[in-house]
Design a protein around this motif. Structure first.
Motif, PDB file in Angstrom:
ATOM      1  N   LEU A 509       0.841  -1.203   0.000  1.00 35.00           N
ATOM      2  CA  LEU A 509       0.000   0.000   0.000  1.00 35.00           C
ATOM      3  C   LEU A 509       0.872   1.246   0.000  1.00 35.00           C
ATOM      4  CD1 LEU A 509      -2.155  -2.105   0.810  1.00 35.00           C
ATOM      5  CD2 LEU A 509      -3.120  -0.404   2.346  1.00 35.00           C
ATOM      6  N   SER A 510       0.602   2.147  -0.940  1.00 36.93           N
ATOM      7  CA  SER A 510       1.314   3.419  -0.940  1.00 36.93           C
ATOM      8  C   SER A 510       0.841   4.259   0.245  1.00 36.93           C
ATOM      9  CB  SER A 510       1.052   4.179  -2.240  1.00 36.93           C
ATOM     10  OG  SER A 510      -0.321   4.542  -2.326  1.00 36.93           O
ATOM     11  N   MET A 513      -2.453   5.820  -0.466  1.00 37.89           N
ATOM     12  CA  MET A 513      -3.561   4.876  -0.408  1.00 37.89           C
ATOM     13  C   MET A 513      -3.941   4.574   1.042  1.00 37.89           C
ATOM     14  SD  MET A 513      -3.914   1.172  -2.256  1.00 37.89           S
ATOM     15  CE  MET A 513      -5.280   0.074  -1.936  1.00 37.89           C
ATOM     16  N   LEU A 537      -8.129  -2.208  -5.577  1.00 40.19           N
ATOM     17  CA  LEU A 537      -7.459  -0.923  -5.362  1.00 40.19           C
ATOM     18  C   LEU A 537      -5.951  -1.050  -5.583  1.00 40.19           C
ATOM     19  CD1 LEU A 537      -9.398   0.369  -2.222  1.00 40.19           C
ATOM     20  CD2 LEU A 537      -9.653   1.124  -4.583  1.00 40.19           C
ATOM     21  N   LEU A 538      -5.386  -2.192  -5.210  1.00 44.44           N
ATOM     22  CA  LEU A 538      -3.958  -2.397  -5.449  1.00 44.44           C
ATOM     23  C   LEU A 538      -3.664  -2.466  -6.946  1.00 44.44           C
ATOM     24  CD1 LEU A 538      -3.114  -4.975  -2.637  1.00 44.44           C
ATOM     25  CD2 LEU A 538      -2.225  -2.651  -2.853  1.00 44.44           C
ATOM     26  N   GLN A 541      -3.822   1.008  -8.104  1.00 48.38           N
ATOM     27  CA  GLN A 541      -2.631   1.717  -7.645  1.00 48.38           C
ATOM     28  C   GLN A 541      -1.454   1.451  -8.576  1.00 48.38           C
ATOM     29  OE1 GLN A 541      -1.078   2.053  -3.305  1.00 48.38           O
ATOM     30  NE2 GLN A 541       0.040   0.332  -4.168  1.00 48.38           N
ATOM     31  N   SER A 542      -1.352   0.215  -9.061  1.00 48.75           N
ATOM     32  CA  SER A 542      -0.251  -0.112  -9.979  1.00 48.75           C
ATOM     33  C   SER A 542      -0.396   0.617 -11.305  1.00 48.75           C
ATOM     34  CB  SER A 542      -0.203  -1.628 -10.225  1.00 48.75           C
ATOM     35  OG  SER A 542      -1.335  -2.051 -10.980  1.00 48.75           O
ATOM     36  N   PHE A 546      -3.852   6.894  -6.771  1.00 46.35           N
ATOM     37  CA  PHE A 546      -3.213   7.245  -5.499  1.00 46.35           C
ATOM     38  C   PHE A 546      -1.786   7.743  -5.693  1.00 46.35           C
ATOM     39  CE2 PHE A 546      -5.993   3.542  -4.488  1.00 46.35           C
ATOM     40  CZ  PHE A 546      -6.982   4.230  -3.819  1.00 46.35           C
ATOM     41  N   THR A 547      -1.090   7.259  -6.723  1.00 46.62           N
ATOM     42  CA  THR A 547       0.303   7.685  -6.929  1.00 46.62           C
ATOM     43  C   THR A 547       0.368   8.792  -7.976  1.00 46.62           C
ATOM     44  OG1 THR A 547       0.564   5.826  -8.458  1.00 46.62           O
ATOM     45  CG2 THR A 547       1.295   5.497  -6.204  1.00 46.62           C
ATOM     46  N   GLN A 550      -4.455  11.412  -7.521  1.00 47.53           N
ATOM     47  CA  GLN A 550      -4.998  11.251  -6.184  1.00 47.53           C
ATOM     48  C   GLN A 550      -6.507  10.995  -6.208  1.00 47.53           C
ATOM     49  OE1 GLN A 550      -3.317  11.141  -3.151  1.00 47.53           O
ATOM     50  NE2 GLN A 550      -1.642  10.916  -4.615  1.00 47.53           N
TER      51      GLN A 550
END
Length: 865
Positions: A509-510, A513, A537-538, A541-542, A546-547, A550
């Motif tokens: 998790l970032s 996140m 969500l992961l 995220q990849s 989130f990275t 936002q």
């Protein structure tokens, strides 16, 4: 209760303060998400109706009561409750569970103070609020209630704006004082105003207040109010009641009138229950009644015991049954009062003071179920704790969570060993463990979680603790803010209502996140949790969520819908349906958007518009905002239409206005928009869908007339005026001819509506919810799919006419069934809808599915417009 005139306001403020602090200090205005038995019990307690006698319960009812699924009211009382509940569901679009706030209305009537409830209800957070009184009458605003409620002619005190809050600058509730509507209109007019039956809680009991003609007073006899039902009513009462959601049957059916009067008879039939009535009243006002009741209150509000051994049950029942002032119905009354005032669960739990003999006997029974080795270690735990009463409460709490005696004994033993492990760690680690323990506030789940992590990771106790503490320190460092609800369940960390995070997922998790979980997901509506998935969500995220881009909030509509930088609302489900490269491209574009670019749709970058708006058919918040602003300007002259477009619109309704605006631009309908709006207003559309459908019909009709005029020009039957542009003049001439006399257009519309009705073209088809795309298509093909509304159907069969027009729906369903594999399924922006497109040689058809409800959107036959 009798109150001097100079003191009733002070007493009313005290009463309202109880509701202000219902569920905790200043928590009274926070709504509860209620449905089923919880809603019915809350309504019944608020209305002060008599509770059923537990001694008459069947074994099945007792089982329901223990699990919090029993309605504590029967007969006429339940009928009165259902009248309120049905109105709430009707106001909330038929939803069974809705957000409910109980508000008190204080009435000072002929020297006595009475209290009536009114229920504020809405479907979801920040949606339109309705106010439902205790007779099942609803009001769509505070001003509507203030002007049209049917309270008797007297003085009233009520929470300011029907919102429970402190008076600014003071420490007591903010209430308004006013005359009720019958009193404001004057005594002569009041004589012909029907003031409706109202169930009122009276300090010495429960009464039914019937006030007729604005003049009939309640009569309290032996703690039960008798009733007077007058016959004089104003001529407009039927319309007024119907417009506020009330049944008109009491005016036309004698049995219905007696049904309401029967509530009073039902109350009277309880006879000698004065003590119970006093208990209810005193509990509602927060007064002390007896030492035994205080003990019982402490148990109910403290450990909320569920008894786990036969010995504890027997001893607890023995203690309760020997309190002279607490019969079984008194126990139920008090537990219901505790549930109502603490916003708890309406359960009936037999419990009592755990005396020493019960503790010894309980542990004897516990040891009978354990092996000698476990008995020995459990006795070591008892020796360390030196508090059997506290330990038994832990066993009881475990039984409530369906944890067996054997399993919880092992948890206690494992806990002892883990604490020994922690005591041998560094001071920093001990401090971190204490911090985690303090936030979780649940040692049972903490120890079970640690042991399950050990089992799944093949770590020893020290390795497990170090892993969890490392995760906890990373999480705490994000400074997410306190959610007030953090638990460790098995190998998962659970923040509030957010989906569980597996311990072994934490390193992936970032930081942003994790912060998103703490700030947003932990506070989402728990009923929508199944729409969220940490693995999904992961994956996102990849791809850059989130990275790169936002997620700045969780939206109140749709399925797992999030806001990307406050610019675009889109569901996780929709994002997961996109190709990975498309998803990455979308995140990158939105991350680069500035506030200035989103100030108007015309400034959005061209590449973003091409990808998001044209290809993916997404609508940015600027599109939705500008569409509503444009529609508001268009309908500014018609109050009824303005109320529709300025209401609490759902995203799909704002998107409908967006496509409508595009259609208006395409056919240059702005030339005659004022006349169009006037015609549509006369049809009284009920929502955005009907407003647009009526408008699209008018635009289609004018385009047809324009085609006729063009044909006349080409055939020489008309002449184009000098210096006139052909296309502009044709539209102007068509609009002038249509709106000079709209009878022909109205007749056309009526013919289409008759065709729709005569050919069964309207009706929602329900299929199973949660079906896969393949299963959904199969279910659609096995049913006859129709339009959701008559005007929508009329517009579509006109716009895309078939031959004959009456065969439109049948031909659409033929294409649905015969299209073989020629179909596509697209997820809507909010994730709660799917659009299914079917195509065959005869045409193309679009069907909409939302939560198992299926509707025909459009059909275009081959070779047709």
């Amino acid at each position: 209760m009798e109150v001097d005139e100079d003191k009733w306001v002070t007493k009313a403020i005290e009463n309202v303060e109880k509701y202000l602090n219902r569920g905790g200090a200043l928590q009274g205005d926070i709504p509860q998400f209620l449905g089923g038995s919880e809603l019915l019990n809350t309504i019944g307690m608020a209305m002060g109706l008599p509770i059923c006698n537990p001694t008459d319960w069947s074994q099945y009812e007792l089982k329901q009561a223990l699990s919090g699924q029993l309605v504590f009211f029967k007969g006429k009382s339940l009928e009165a409750i259902n009248a309120v509940a049905e109105t709430i569901r009707s106001c909330c679009n038929g939803d069974d569970k809705n957000y409910i706030t109980v508000l008190p209305i204080e009435l000072y009537f002929q020297g006595k103070l009475y209290e009536l409830p009114i229920f504020r209800a809405h479907r979801y957070r920040d949606s339109k609020k309705y106010y439902v009184d205790n007779t099942g009458r609803y009001y769509d605003s505070v001003s509507d209630w203030y002007d049209n409620n049917k309270l008797p002619p007297c003085r009233m005190g009520y929470p300011a704006d029907l919102t429970l809050k402190l008076r600014p600058g003071y420490t007591y509730p903010h209430i308004y004082l006013a005359d009720t509507p019958p009193k404001r209109v004057g005594p002569k007019t009041a004589r012909v105003v029907d003031t409706v039956s109202a169930v009122a809680g009276i300090s010495s009991g429960v009464g039914l207040l019937f006030a007729s003609g604005g003049l009939a007073a309640p009569f309290v006899v032996a703690g039960v109010a008798s009733a007077v039902w007058g016959s004089a009513r104003a001529s407009n009462t039927l319309y007024d009641r119907a417009s506020h959601g009330e049944s008109v049957n009491p005016f036309t059916n004698s049995e219905s009138r007696m049904l309401w009067l029967g509530i009073a008879a039902n109350i009277a039939s309880f006879g000698a229950m004065g003590a119970t009535m006093r208990l209810t009243s005193l509990a509602a006002r927060g007064r002390d009644v007896s030492n035994a009741l205080r003990i019982f209150t402490n148990i109910a509000n403290g450990t909320t015991l569920t008894l786990s051994t036969l010995a504890i049950i027997n001893n607890s029942l023995y203690l309760i049954q020997h309190y002279d002032e607490l019969s079984s119905i008194d126990v139920l009354m008090h537990l219901a009062s505790v549930a109502f005032w603490t916003k708890g669960v309406f359960t009936y739990k037999t419990a009592g003071t755990l005396i020493r003999e019960a503790e010894i006997q309980a542990f004897n029974n516990i040891n009978k179920e354990l092996s000698p080795e476990v008995q020995r270690e459990l006795n070591e735990v008892r020796g360390r704790i030196q508090n059997d009463a506290s330990l038994l409460r832990q066993f009881i709490a475990a039984s409530q969570s369906q944890v067996s005696i054997q399993e919880y004994s092992q948890v206690l033993i494992d806990g002892m060993h883990y604490y020994d492990t922690v005591n041998n760690m560094s001071p920093e680690q001990i401090e971190a463990f204490a911090s985690l323990r303090n936030v979780l506030s649940d040692d049972m789940h903490l120890i079970r979680g640690l042991q399950r992590v050990s089992d799944t990771t093949n770590l020893n106790r020290q390795g497990t603790v170090e892993l969890v503490l490392d995760m906890w320190q990373r999480y705490a460092d994000t400074n997410f803010g306190s959610t007030g609800d953090v638990t460790l369940r098995g190998g998962n960390l659970v923040l509030g209502s957010a989906p569980p995070i597996q311990i072994n997922q934490m390193p992936d998790l970032s930081v942003s996140m994790i912060r998103f979980f703490g700030e947003h997901l932990s506070r989402i509506d728990g009923t929508t949790t199944n729409n969220w998935s940490v693995p999904d969500l992961l994956i996102l995220q990849s791809r850059g969520l989130f990275t790169t881009c936002q997620a700045t909030g969780v939206c109140r509509t749709g399925h797992a819908t999030i806001s990307l930088n406050g610019k675009l609302e889109i569901s996780v489900k929709k994002l997961m349906s996109l190709k990975p490269t498309t998803c990455e491209q979308l995140f990158g574009m939105i991350s680069r958007l500035t506030d200035n670019q989103c100030s108007t749709a015309s400034l959005l970058p061209a590449d973003l518009v091409k990808l998001c708006v044209r290809e993916l058919r997404l609508r940015f918040e600027v599109h939705r905002r500008e569409s509503v602003e444009w529609a508001t300007r268009c309908v500014s002259s018609e109050v009824s239409l303005r109320n529709i477009v300025q209401g609490d619109l759902m995203p799909h309704e704002r998107d409908r206005l967006y496509t409508f605006r595009a259609d208006v631009d395409m056919v240059k309908a702005d030339l005659y928009m004022s006349d169009l709006i006037k015609f549509v207003a006369e049809k009284n559309p009920r929502n955005v869908s009907e407003l647009v459908a009526y408008s699209e019909f008018v635009m289609t009709y004018i385009e047809e007339v324009s085609g006729n005029i063009l044909e006349d020009l080409n055939e020489g039957r008309r002449q184009l005026p000098n210096q006139k542009k052909k296309k502009v003049w044709i539209r102007e001439q068509a609009a002038r001819e249509v709106f000079e006399n709209t009878s022909a257009m109205t007749e056309k519309l009526n013919d289409l509506l008759n065709t729709v009705s005569n050919n069964d073209m309207v009706g929602v088809q329900t299929v199973g919810s949660g079906l896969s795309d393949t299963e959904l298509v199969a279910a659609i093909r096995s049913n006859r799919i129709r339009f959701g509304g008559r005007i929508s159907a009329a517009y579509h069969i006109y716009k895309h006419s078939t031959d004959p027009v009456s065969a439109y729906v049948d031909q659409a369903n033929s294409t649905i069934r015969l299209s073989s594999d020629q179909y596509t399924v697209t997820i809507g922006q909010e994730g709660n809808t799917r659009l299914i497109s079917f195509t065959d040689d005869n045409g193309s058809c679009i069907v909409l599915e939302s939560n198992g409800r299926v509707l025909l959107c459009s059909f275009r036959a081959t070779g047709r417009q």
